[in-house]
Enzyme design. Structure first.
Site, PDB file in Angstrom:
ATOM      1  CD  GLU A  72      -3.493  16.196 -17.096  1.00  0.00           C
ATOM      2  OE1 GLU A  72      -2.446  15.626 -16.769  1.00  0.00           O
ATOM      3  OE2 GLU A  72      -3.990  16.139 -18.222  1.00  0.00           O
TER       4      GLU A  72
ATOM      5  CE  LYS B 201      -0.239  13.562 -15.350  1.00  0.00           C
ATOM      6  NZ  LYS B 201      -0.505  14.020 -16.734  1.00  0.00           N
TER       7      LYS B 201
ATOM      8  CE  LYS C 228       5.448  17.519 -14.639  1.00  0.00           C
ATOM      9  NZ  LYS C 228       5.597  16.263 -15.332  1.00  0.00           N
TER      10      LYS C 228
ATOM     11  NE  ARG D 124       0.673  16.849 -13.861  1.00  0.00           N
ATOM     12  CZ  ARG D 124       1.301  16.118 -12.962  1.00  0.00           C
ATOM     13  NH1 ARG D 124       0.925  16.135 -11.698  1.00  0.00           N
ATOM     14  NH2 ARG D 124       2.321  15.345 -13.297  1.00  0.00           N
TER      15      ARG D 124
ATOM     16  CG  HIS E 198       7.461  11.514 -25.775  1.00  0.00           C
ATOM     17  ND1 HIS E 198       6.138  11.431 -26.117  1.00  0.00           N
ATOM     18  CD2 HIS E 198       7.542  12.482 -24.816  1.00  0.00           C
ATOM     19  CE1 HIS E 198       5.442  12.299 -25.399  1.00  0.00           C
ATOM     20  NE2 HIS E 198       6.265  12.945 -24.606  1.00  0.00           N
TER      21      HIS E 198
ATOM     22  CG  HIS F 188       0.100  11.326 -27.025  1.00  0.00           C
ATOM     23  ND1 HIS F 188      -0.673  11.808 -25.997  1.00  0.00           N
ATOM     24  CD2 HIS F 188       1.360  11.253 -26.540  1.00  0.00           C
ATOM     25  CE1 HIS F 188       0.097  12.001 -24.934  1.00  0.00           C
ATOM     26  NE2 HIS F 188       1.319  11.673 -25.240  1.00  0.00           N
TER      27      HIS F 188
ATOM     28  CD  GLU G  31       8.060  16.939 -22.922  1.00  0.00           C
ATOM     29  OE1 GLU G  31       7.399  17.832 -22.352  1.00  0.00           O
ATOM     30  OE2 GLU G  31       7.524  15.964 -23.489  1.00  0.00           O
TER      31      GLU G  31
ATOM     32  CG  HIS H  38       2.347  16.047 -24.984  1.00  0.00           C
ATOM     33  ND1 HIS H  38       3.029  17.246 -24.902  1.00  0.00           N
ATOM     34  CD2 HIS H  38       3.134  15.124 -24.383  1.00  0.00           C
ATOM     35  CE1 HIS H  38       4.181  17.047 -24.255  1.00  0.00           C
ATOM     36  NE2 HIS H  38       4.260  15.760 -23.929  1.00  0.00           N
TER      37      HIS H  38
ATOM     38  NE  ARG I 295      -4.024  -2.017   2.014  1.00  0.00           N
ATOM     39  CZ  ARG I 295      -3.927  -3.094   2.758  1.00  0.00           C
ATOM     40  NH1 ARG I 295      -2.972  -3.184   3.656  1.00  0.00           N
ATOM     41  NH2 ARG I 295      -4.804  -4.063   2.623  1.00  0.00           N
TER      42      ARG I 295
ATOM     43  CG  ASN J 241      -1.186  17.064 -21.504  1.00  0.00           C
ATOM     44  OD1 ASN J 241      -0.208  16.419 -21.130  1.00  0.00           O
ATOM     45  ND2 ASN J 241      -2.353  17.020 -20.871  1.00  0.00           N
TER      46      ASN J 241
HETATM   47  N1  GLY Z   1       3.907  14.967 -18.485  1.00  0.00           N
HETATM   48  C1  GLY Z   1       2.765  15.748 -18.194  1.00  0.00           C
HETATM   49  C2  GLY Z   1       2.456  15.803 -16.733  1.00  0.00           C
HETATM   50  O1  GLY Z   1       3.251  15.420 -15.916  1.00  0.00           O
HETATM   51  O2  GLY Z   1       1.375  16.227 -16.373  1.00  0.00           O
END
Ligand code: GLY
Length: 372
Positions: free
Chosen positions: A246, A152, A236, A250, A275, A261, A194, A257, A130, A254
């Site tokens: 998000e 993330k 960031k 946030r 990427h 993608h 990025e 992106h 957990r 993107n």
């Molecule tokens: N890579 C986009 C984010 O971390 O929200």
């Protein structure tokens, strides 16, 4: 590099402000010994280092030695190199090692690698017993400025990327710039897509700084790369501090992106895992959409395109991809909301808007005109 354009270049840790989950990003220049000493705080008992054989062959001895000197009792597990290994099966193999090795709740999982290692190790840490402590030592530009910051974590599912995961913050992120020296050109330049993104979405002064210093930063000149990575992490961190899960802001991360993608999943970028290169094309396309929507001056789109080109990144859509194919693929993305395509569009350098009203005809024309 002109130091006057570089007022923030400091080795002081950078705080990611997330209440009780706040943590520091720490910076080093070829000092894994100090990095390991700093990690002791987070490794009260045993540690499991998750890495891959490619990165371990280059930097494994140095990290092992530093951990031993710091008296961190670490076991290493390798996962396969590349996105195709970011799966539940791989996570399960890491759980096996943890359970068979009787690792306790006080274990610290150390991710030592790029985005795949960080995402998977973070997911394992979030779910083993957990949740156990987790730290990141990113070894690529992309992981330093994007995937290691913001919590993330996750794995891919055969039906979609990052479909299974958790928001789970590391206890710290330790960035040693010397690890970048072994990075191949494509990976390094991809990470800079990025970095340039943060200038466009957040910080016009940083964009202008990149226009002056991109060659030094790409050449890994110490002050320049430090500034580029630190300011990106700070951007960031600020976005994530305002919108960790998000719900709104946030999503500006993107930028580029939606196109990327689709291009990645259709073409050579997927196979070669470029990427950042796909994001570069996506940023050019989104800037062009903004110009044709009368949202942005064409000079800004030109500046974005020129800077990406100077960073050795692609700025055209591969000719073999048809506009309809790309638009169909964008429509199947998991980020599509209520059937409407959403784009992050720059209204000027340093400011973006999220729009879901881009006409398909306009999109088709932009894609057609950017093919080369
Ligand atoms: N890579 C986009 C984010 O971390 O929200």
């Amino acid at each position: 590099m002109n130091p006057e354009t570089n007022p923030m270049n400091s080795d002081a840790p950078l705080r990611v402000m997330l209440g009780e989950r706040s943590y520091d990003i720490r910076f080093y220049h070829g000092n894994l010994a100090q990095l390991a000493l700093d990690l002791r705080l987070f490794c009260p008992e045993r540690a499991l280092v998750v890495s891959n054989e490619t990165i371990w062959a280059i930097h494994g001895c140095a990290l092992s030695e530093a951990l031993t000197l710091a008296e961190i009792d670490a076991t290493v597990v390798h996962i396969g190199d590349g996105e195709r290994h970011k799966t539940l099966q791989t996570a399960s193999m890491v759980y096996d090692r943890l359970i068979e090795g009787r690792f306790s709740r006080r274990t610290c999982v150390i991710a030592f690698g790029g985005g795949v290692v960080g995402d998977l190790a973070g997911f394992v840490a979030a779910t083993y017993m957990r949740g156990v402590d987790f730290v990141q030592i990113p070894t690529t530009v992309l992981a330093m400025v994007d995937s290691s910051v913001g919590g993330k974590t996750g794995v891919d599912h055969p039906l979609g990327k990052n479909m299974i995961g958790a928001f789970y913050q590391p206890r710290t992120v330790c960035i040693d710039f010397s690890l970048l020296r072994s990075l191949d050109e494509h990976n390094k330049r991809g990470g800079f897509a990025e970095i340039i993104k943060y200038g466009v979405i957040w910080d016009p002064k940083f964009f202008a700084w990149l226009e002056e210093n991109i060659e030094d930063a790409l050449g890994l000149e110490q002050g320049a790369v430090h500034h580029a990575v630190r300011v990106s992490c700070e951007a960031k961190a600020r976005v994530v501090a305002q919108d960790e899960r998000e719900g709104g802001l946030r999503a500006i991360l993107n930028y580029g992106h939606t196109f990327a993608h689709a291009i990645e999943s259709l073409g050579e970028y997927k196979e070669r895992q470029y990427h950042g290169q796909a994001v570069s094309i996506g940023m050019v396309a989104a800037a062009e959409v903004a110009v044709r929507m009368d949202m942005a001056p064409s000079e800004d789109a030109s500046r974005i395109r020129n800077l990406l080109a100077r960073a050795g990144l692609p700025t055209s859509i591969p000719r073999d991809l048809e506009p309809a194919q790309i638009i169909d693929r964008m429509a199947s993305d998991k980020k599509v909301v209520s059937g409407r395509l959403r784009f992050v569009l720059p209204s000027r350098i340093g400011k973006v808007e999220i729009r879901d009203d881009v006409p398909v005809d306009l999109l088709t024309a932009v894609i057609r005109d950017l093919r080369a």
